[in-house]
Design a protein around this motif. Structure first.
Motif, short mmCIF file in Angstrom:
data_model
loop_
_atom_site.label_atom_id
_atom_site.label_comp_id
_atom_site.label_asym_id
_atom_site.label_seq_id
_atom_site.Cartn_x
_atom_site.Cartn_y
_atom_site.Cartn_z
N THR A 19 35.13 38.67 37.34
CA THR A 19 33.95 39.32 36.78
C THR A 19 32.84 38.29 36.64
O THR A 19 33.09 37.08 36.58
CB THR A 19 34.25 39.91 35.39
N TRP A 20 31.61 38.75 36.57
CA TRP A 20 30.50 37.82 36.47
C TRP A 20 30.55 37.04 35.17
O TRP A 20 30.15 35.88 35.11
CB TRP A 20 29.18 38.56 36.62
N ARG A 58 32.86 37.87 45.17
CA ARG A 58 32.45 38.19 43.81
C ARG A 58 32.35 36.93 42.94
O ARG A 58 31.46 36.81 42.11
CB ARG A 58 33.46 39.16 43.17
N SER A 110 28.81 46.68 54.94
CA SER A 110 27.94 45.51 54.91
C SER A 110 27.61 45.02 56.32
O SER A 110 26.47 44.62 56.60
CB SER A 110 28.60 44.38 54.11
N TRP A 154 20.20 45.62 47.97
CA TRP A 154 20.69 46.12 46.68
C TRP A 154 20.98 47.61 46.76
O TRP A 154 22.03 48.07 46.29
CB TRP A 154 19.63 45.86 45.59
N ALA A 158 29.26 34.97 43.96
CA ALA A 158 28.04 35.69 43.64
C ALA A 158 27.58 35.43 42.21
O ALA A 158 26.40 35.59 41.90
CB ALA A 158 28.25 37.19 43.85
N CYS A 159 28.49 35.05 41.34
CA CYS A 159 28.16 34.90 39.92
C CYS A 159 28.36 33.48 39.42
O CYS A 159 28.32 33.24 38.21
CB CYS A 159 29.01 35.87 39.08
N SER A 180 24.06 48.39 49.14
CA SER A 180 25.35 47.86 48.70
C SER A 180 25.92 48.64 47.52
O SER A 180 27.06 48.39 47.11
CB SER A 180 25.22 46.39 48.32
N HIS A 214 22.89 36.10 46.02
CA HIS A 214 23.80 36.80 45.11
C HIS A 214 24.23 38.15 45.69
O HIS A 214 25.42 38.47 45.74
CB HIS A 214 23.10 37.00 43.76
N LEU A 215 23.26 38.94 46.16
CA LEU A 215 23.56 40.25 46.73
C LEU A 215 24.39 40.10 48.01
O LEU A 215 25.28 40.91 48.27
CB LEU A 215 22.27 41.00 47.03
N CYS A 264 26.49 37.65 48.75
CA CYS A 264 27.87 37.29 48.38
C CYS A 264 28.64 38.51 47.89
O CYS A 264 29.82 38.69 48.24
CB CYS A 264 27.85 36.21 47.30
N LYS A 265 28.00 39.34 47.10
CA LYS A 265 28.66 40.56 46.63
C LYS A 265 29.00 41.47 47.79
O LYS A 265 30.10 42.03 47.86
CB LYS A 265 27.77 41.28 45.63
#
Length: 428
Positions: free
Chosen positions: A11-12, A129, A301, A170, A132-133, A173, A120-121, A123-124
Motif C-alpha cells: 500500500t502507498w 505499486r 496498460s 489517470w 509508485a509510492c 488506468s 507515479h501513474l 508505475c501503477k
C-alpha cells in the motif's frame, strides 16, 4: 487492496513509511534531483530557455479574457499563432495573472511535479505499486526522466504535454465501470484534439459507456467554448482546425511523425497521398493491435501505450516533445524485464533512443532537412522508426495468442514488487 492479497500487497502508506524510515536513500534521491535541476539551471545560464509555447498560451489567455482576436495574433520572434481550441484559451486565462518571468518559473516547477506524477501513474499502470509510492524511487526517476529528450523539450518550450499525458493515463488506468471514466479523456481532447484517439480505443475495446462519457466530456468542452467565445469557436471549428500549416513545417526534424519521416525521405515538403495512405493504414493497424492486446492479453496498460504511439505516428505533426509517452513506455518495459538479459538490453536501447538526441545532431538549418543522405534519415527520425518497430513487435506478440486469463482488463503484475516481497517474506 483485497484480503486475498494478504501480506504481499504493498500500500502507498506502507511504502511511503518505509521510504521515510530510510533517510539515506531519500537524501541521495533528493540530492540527485537537486543536481539534475542544477544542471538545467546551468544550461539556462549559457542558453536561456525560450519557453515560447508558454508565451503563446499566455497570449491566448489574454485574448480570451479581453475578447480579442484569438486566431489573428502571432507572438515571439518565430511569429507563433494560437492553434488550440477556444476551450484551451479559457483555461490559459490564469496565466495572465502573473508576470511572464514568474510564469516561466512556475511552469518549470509544475512540469517537474507533473513528471513525478506521470512516473507515479506509469508505475501503477505497470503493476509497480511499491515503486509508485516510494519517495526515493520517484525522486530519482524524476531526476533522470528530466533528461529524456521529449521531457527536456517540454521544459524548454513550456509545453503542456505532461499535463495531458497525466490526465489521459489517470483516467484510463481507473477500473472499468469507475464513475465518469473517459470524461478526462474527453476534456484532454477538448484542449488538444489528438487525445480523442483514446476515446476510439475505448470504443473498439468494447467499453462503450466510457467512450460515450469521453464524447460527452469533449462536447462539453466545445459547448463551453461556444458559450463564452462564440466567434472564435465558429472560426476554429469551421476553418482553423483544418489549417495544419499553422502548427509549423511538417518536414523539419522537429516533426517526429510519419509525415515528417516520409517528407524527409522523399525530399519533398508535401508528400500528400504518399503520407496519407500509410497514415491511414497505421491508424487502423494500431487500433486493431491495441484492441487485440486488450482482448487477447488482458493488458490494458499496453493497449493504451499502443494507442498513444499510434496517435503520435499518424498525427500530421508530432513535435519531439509530444513523445513524453516515452515515460510510461520505459516504465512498462523495465517492469517486465524479469531478469531476462535481452529484455534489459531492450529497455536500455529504448532509453538510449529517447536520450541520444540524434535528430538534433544532423545538419538541419534552413531546408537541409529535405536533403539528408540515406544514412542520416534514421538519425533524423528516431521516434517514428521506434514507434513502427514497437507496433510490429506488439503484432508479433499478440499473434495467435489465446484470450487473456481473467478476461479483458486483467493486468498481470510483474514480479518486481509482489514476487520479490513474497520471496523476502519466505526467506526472513
Amino acid at each position: 487492496m483485497s484480503a486475498a492479497d494478504g501480506a504481499r500487497t504493498w500500500t502507498w502508506r506502507r511504502t511511503w513509511a518505509l521510504s521515510v524510515a530510510r533517510p539515506g536513500r531519500l537524501l541521495m534521491a533528493a540530492a540527485l534531483l537537486v543536481a539534475s535541476f542544477a544542471g538545467l539551471w546551468l544550461l539556462y545560464t549559457v542558453q536561456p530557455l525560450p519557453m515560447s509555447d508558454i508565451v503563446v498560451y499566455r497570449a491566448e489567455g489574454e485574448a480570451a479574457a479581453a475578447g480579442g482576436d484569438l486566431y489573428g495574433f502571432t507572438v515571439t520572434k518565430w511569429a507563433l499563432p494560437a492553434t488550440y481550441p477556444p476551450f484551451a484559451a479559457l483555461l490559459f486565462i490564469p496565466t495572465t495573472w502573473i508576470s511572464l518571468g514568474t510564469l516561466k518559473v512556475a511552469c518549470v516547477l509544475v512540469n517537474a511535479g507533473l513528471l513525478a506524477l506521470l512516473i507515479h501513474l506509469s508505475c501503477k499502470a505497470a503493476g509497480l505499486r511499491k515503486a509508485a509510492c516510494t519517495a526515493p524511487t520517484l525522486l530519482a526517476l524524476t531526476a533522470l526522466g528530466l533528461w529524456l529528450e521529449p521531457v527536456f523539450q517540454t521544459f524548454v518550450f513550456g509545453q503542456i504535454n505532461l499535463a495531458l499525458a497525466c490526465l489521459v493515463l489517470w483516467d484510463l488506468s481507473r477500473p472499468d465501470g469507475a464513475r465518469f471514466k473517459g470524461f478526462a479523456v474527453g476534456i484532454a481532447a477538448g484542449i488538444k484534439l489528438t487525445p480523442a484517439i483514446f476515446a476510439v480505443y475505448l470504443l473498439v475495446t468494447g467499453r462503450v459507456k466510457a467512450a460515450c462519457t469521453a464524447l460527452a466530456g469533449f462536447l462539453g468542452s466545445v459547448l463551453v467554448g461556444v458559450l463564452v467565445l462564440p466567434g472564435p469557436s465558429i472560426e476554429f471549428w469551421t476553418r482553423r482546425m483544418f489549417e495544419t500549416g499553422r502548427v509549423g513545417k511538417a518536414w523539419i526534424v522537429d516533426n517526429q511523425s510519419l509525415q515528417g519521416l516520409i517528407a524527409r525521405a522523399l525530399h519533398h515538403p508535401e508528400p500528400g497521398i504518399l503520407w496519407a495512405a500509410p497514415a491511414l493504414l497505421t491508424a487502423g493497424a494500431g487500433l486493431f493491435v491495441a484492441r487485440r492486446v486488450y482482448l487477447r492479453r488482458g493488458l490494458d496498460s499496453w493497449g493504451v501505450l499502443v494507442t498513444a504511439v499510434t496517435a503520435l505516428l499518424v498525427s500530421p505533426i508530432s513535435w519531439s516533445h509530444h513523445w513524453v509517452w516515452c515515460v510510461p513506455l520505459l516504465v512498462a518495459l523495465a517492469a517486465h524485464t524479469r531478469g531476462v538479459p535481452w529484455r534489459r538490453a531492450l529497455s536500455a536501447v529504448v532509453a538510449l533512443v529517447f536520450t541520444a538526441r540524434t535528430l538534433w545532431m544532423v545538419p538541419h538549418a534552413g531546408d537541409l532537412d529535405l536533403h539528408f543522405s540515406w544514412w542520416q534519415q534514421p538519425l533524423a527520425a528516431p521516434y517514428p522508426l521506434l514507434g513502427l518497430a514497437f507496433l510490429v513487435a506488439m503484432v508479433r506478440w499478440t499473434r495467435g495468442g489465446s484470450p487473456a486469463v481473467g478476461g479483458p482488463g486483467h493486468i498481470p503484475l510483474p514480479r518486481t514488487d509482489h514476487e520479490t516481497l513474497s520471496t523476502r517474506s519466505r526467506a526472513g
